[in-house]
Design a protein around this motif. Structure first.
Motif, PDB file in Angstrom:
ATOM      1  N   UNK A 138      -9.856   7.817   6.702  1.00 27.11           N
ATOM      2  CA  UNK A 138      -9.326   6.987   5.616  1.00 27.11           C
ATOM      3  C   UNK A 138      -9.857   5.563   5.727  1.00 27.11           C
ATOM      4  N   UNK A 139      -9.857   5.044   6.932  1.00 17.88           N
ATOM      5  CA  UNK A 139     -10.318   3.672   7.165  1.00 17.88           C
ATOM      6  C   UNK A 139     -11.801   3.530   6.836  1.00 17.88           C
ATOM      7  N   UNK A 140     -12.576   4.562   7.122  1.00 10.30           N
ATOM      8  CA  UNK A 140     -14.025   4.486   6.906  1.00 10.30           C
ATOM      9  C   UNK A 140     -14.409   4.643   5.437  1.00 10.30           C
ATOM     10  N   UNK A 141     -13.677   5.454   4.690  1.00  9.69           N
ATOM     11  CA  UNK A 141     -14.083   5.747   3.302  1.00  9.69           C
ATOM     12  C   UNK A 141     -13.397   4.859   2.273  1.00  9.69           C
ATOM     13  N   UNK A 142     -12.372   4.143   2.665  1.00  7.92           N
ATOM     14  CA  UNK A 142     -11.614   3.323   1.719  1.00  7.92           C
ATOM     15  C   UNK A 142     -11.794   1.836   2.036  1.00  7.92           C
ATOM     16  N   UNK A 143     -12.694   1.146   1.335  1.00  5.84           N
ATOM     17  CA  UNK A 143     -12.917  -0.282   1.608  1.00  5.84           C
ATOM     18  C   UNK A 143     -11.667  -1.131   1.399  1.00  5.84           C
ATOM     19  N   UNK A 144     -10.835  -0.743   0.427  1.00  8.48           N
ATOM     20  CA  UNK A 144      -9.638  -1.534   0.155  1.00  8.48           C
ATOM     21  C   UNK A 144      -8.645  -1.465   1.319  1.00  8.48           C
ATOM     22  N   UNK A 145      -8.627  -0.326   2.028  1.00 11.00           N
ATOM     23  CA  UNK A 145      -7.755  -0.217   3.201  1.00 11.00           C
ATOM     24  C   UNK A 145      -8.268  -1.122   4.314  1.00 11.00           C
ATOM     25  N   UNK A 146      -9.576  -1.185   4.477  1.00  8.37           N
ATOM     26  CA  UNK A 146     -10.142  -2.072   5.499  1.00  8.37           C
ATOM     27  C   UNK A 146      -9.809  -3.530   5.186  1.00  8.37           C
TER      28      UNK A 146
ATOM     29  N   UNK B  10       0.869  -1.185   0.000  1.00 10.65           N
ATOM     30  CA  UNK B  10       0.000   0.000   0.000  1.00 10.65           C
ATOM     31  C   UNK B  10       0.903   1.230   0.000  1.00 10.65           C
ATOM     32  N   UNK B  11       1.331   1.646  -1.195  1.00  6.06           N
ATOM     33  CA  UNK B  11       2.352   2.688  -1.294  1.00  6.06           C
ATOM     34  C   UNK B  11       1.936   3.991  -0.611  1.00  6.06           C
ATOM     35  N   UNK B  12       0.726   4.462  -0.896  1.00  8.01           N
ATOM     36  CA  UNK B  12       0.288   5.749  -0.352  1.00  8.01           C
ATOM     37  C   UNK B  12       0.198   5.687   1.171  1.00  8.01           C
ATOM     38  N   UNK B  13      -0.358   4.613   1.682  1.00  9.72           N
ATOM     39  CA  UNK B  13      -0.496   4.450   3.131  1.00  9.72           C
ATOM     40  C   UNK B  13       0.876   4.356   3.787  1.00  9.72           C
ATOM     41  N   UNK B  14       1.765   3.605   3.177  1.00  5.83           N
ATOM     42  CA  UNK B  14       3.112   3.485   3.715  1.00  5.83           C
ATOM     43  C   UNK B  14       3.856   4.811   3.712  1.00  5.83           C
ATOM     44  N   UNK B  15       3.707   5.595   2.630  1.00  7.16           N
ATOM     45  CA  UNK B  15       4.345   6.906   2.564  1.00  7.16           C
ATOM     46  C   UNK B  15       3.765   7.854   3.607  1.00  7.16           C
ATOM     47  N   UNK B  16       2.467   7.757   3.823  1.00 10.52           N
ATOM     48  CA  UNK B  16       1.830   8.595   4.842  1.00 10.52           C
ATOM     49  C   UNK B  16       2.424   8.319   6.219  1.00 10.52           C
ATOM     50  N   UNK B  17       2.574   7.056   6.574  1.00  9.74           N
ATOM     51  CA  UNK B  17       3.160   6.705   7.869  1.00  9.74           C
ATOM     52  C   UNK B  17       4.599   7.196   7.972  1.00  9.74           C
TER      53      UNK B  17
ATOM     54  N   UNK C 212      -7.259  -4.583   3.497  1.00 14.29           N
ATOM     55  CA  UNK C 212      -5.815  -4.744   3.732  1.00 14.29           C
ATOM     56  C   UNK C 212      -5.529  -4.927   5.221  1.00 14.29           C
ATOM     57  N   UNK C 213      -6.131  -4.093   6.050  1.00 13.61           N
ATOM     58  CA  UNK C 213      -5.890  -4.170   7.495  1.00 13.61           C
ATOM     59  C   UNK C 213      -6.439  -5.468   8.070  1.00 13.61           C
ATOM     60  N   UNK C 214      -7.645  -5.835   7.688  1.00 12.48           N
ATOM     61  CA  UNK C 214      -8.282  -7.026   8.240  1.00 12.48           C
ATOM     62  C   UNK C 214      -7.594  -8.318   7.801  1.00 12.48           C
ATOM     63  N   UNK C 215      -7.089  -8.360   6.562  1.00 11.39           N
ATOM     64  CA  UNK C 215      -6.576  -9.610   6.022  1.00 11.39           C
ATOM     65  C   UNK C 215      -5.056  -9.687   5.950  1.00 11.39           C
ATOM     66  N   UNK C 216      -4.414  -8.593   5.628  1.00 10.99           N
ATOM     67  CA  UNK C 216      -2.984  -8.646   5.325  1.00 10.99           C
ATOM     68  C   UNK C 216      -2.090  -8.324   6.522  1.00 10.99           C
ATOM     69  N   UNK C 217      -2.573  -7.496   7.454  1.00 14.01           N
ATOM     70  CA  UNK C 217      -1.776  -7.207   8.647  1.00 14.01           C
ATOM     71  C   UNK C 217      -2.120  -8.267   9.693  1.00 14.01           C
TER      72      UNK C 217
END
Length: 250
Positions: A88-96, A33-40, A98-103
């Protein structure tokens, strides 16, 4: 300009833990998740800059106007980033997804092991260089959360999310997250109350003149809000995480 109180081992452990934290987060998240990683990464870099440059505080035994900016930064910057994460978590289903399954769930627990750095406060606390409230809270609550995070990490690493599928484990986990959340949020509340003169436990007295100086802001600006986000995630979404990460799901 006030003189910073040296906190010994704490001054070494906090930057080390901060570097290990961002390296672990970015090395795992950035390729997926490039954008999320850059944000952190930007969040962490800004926290390091604020911690090292200390542009806000001038505390000399009593609060000055400039110190209000410091308190605003120490509380407002983490709050702003937590709101960004929430939105971000609420409006982006793909982030949810990613968090639920990949982390992996064990990673959420492992992050909180850094709170064992509360052990490094024992000697400064004993010699009166840390306010009683912060000292007791860091030595007791932080260490309890950090130590039990090792156990949770061990269980979920070897047994996976299935280890949390029964009601007993969920109840204990709910208490653990609630205690960990109180431990972190109450410190921010006490900081604001002290500045506004609303009472509360002392966390900003002259004896602890490191509140706005490196490396203390590293915890306040980055690691603590990330831990708050993790506690909130597990308190509100544990069912979804366990369901998505249970054995048999991709």
């Amino acid at each position: 300009m006030r003189k910073m109180v040296e906190l010994g081992l704490f001054d070494t452990l906090v930057p080390t833990a901060s570097i290990l934290t961002i390296f672990s987060l970015v090395s795992y998240i950035l390729p997926k998740r490039e954008v999320f990683g850059l944000y952190l990464l930007i969040w962490w870099a800004a926290s390091v800059f604020l911690s090292l440059t200390n542009p806000f505080f001038e505390f000399e035994g009593q609060w000055g106007e400039k110190d209000g900016l410091g308190i605003g930064a120490l509380v407002g910057f983490p709050a702003m980033n937590l709101l960004i994460l929430l939105g971000w978590f609420r409006v982006d289903p793909s982030l949810r997804v990613f968090v639920f399954q990949k982390i992996k769930i064990w990673c959420l627990f492992a992050f909180n092991i850094y709170r064992l750095d509360g052990l490094s406060i024992v000697l400064p606390f004993w010699f009166g260089r840390v306010p009683a409230y912060l000292g007791i809270q860091m030595i007791v609550l932080d260490v309890v959360i950090g130590a039990t995070a090792i156990g949770w990490t061990w269980i979920t690493f070897f047994r996976g999310a299935d280890a949390l599928s029964d009601e007993w484990h969920r109840d204990v986990l709910w208490f653990w997250n609630s205690l960990g959340l109180y431990d972190l949020v109450s410190a921010y509340v006490a900081l604001v109350m002290n500045y506004l003169g609303w009472g509360g436990p002392l966390v900003t007295q002259p004896a602890f003149s490191s509140v706005g100086f490196h490396p203390v802001p590293l915890i306040v600006l980055f690691q603590a809000p990330i831990a708050i986000a993790i506690h909130l995630l597990m308190l509100t979404s544990m069912d979804q995480i366990v369901q998505k990460q249970s054995v048999g799901l991709p």
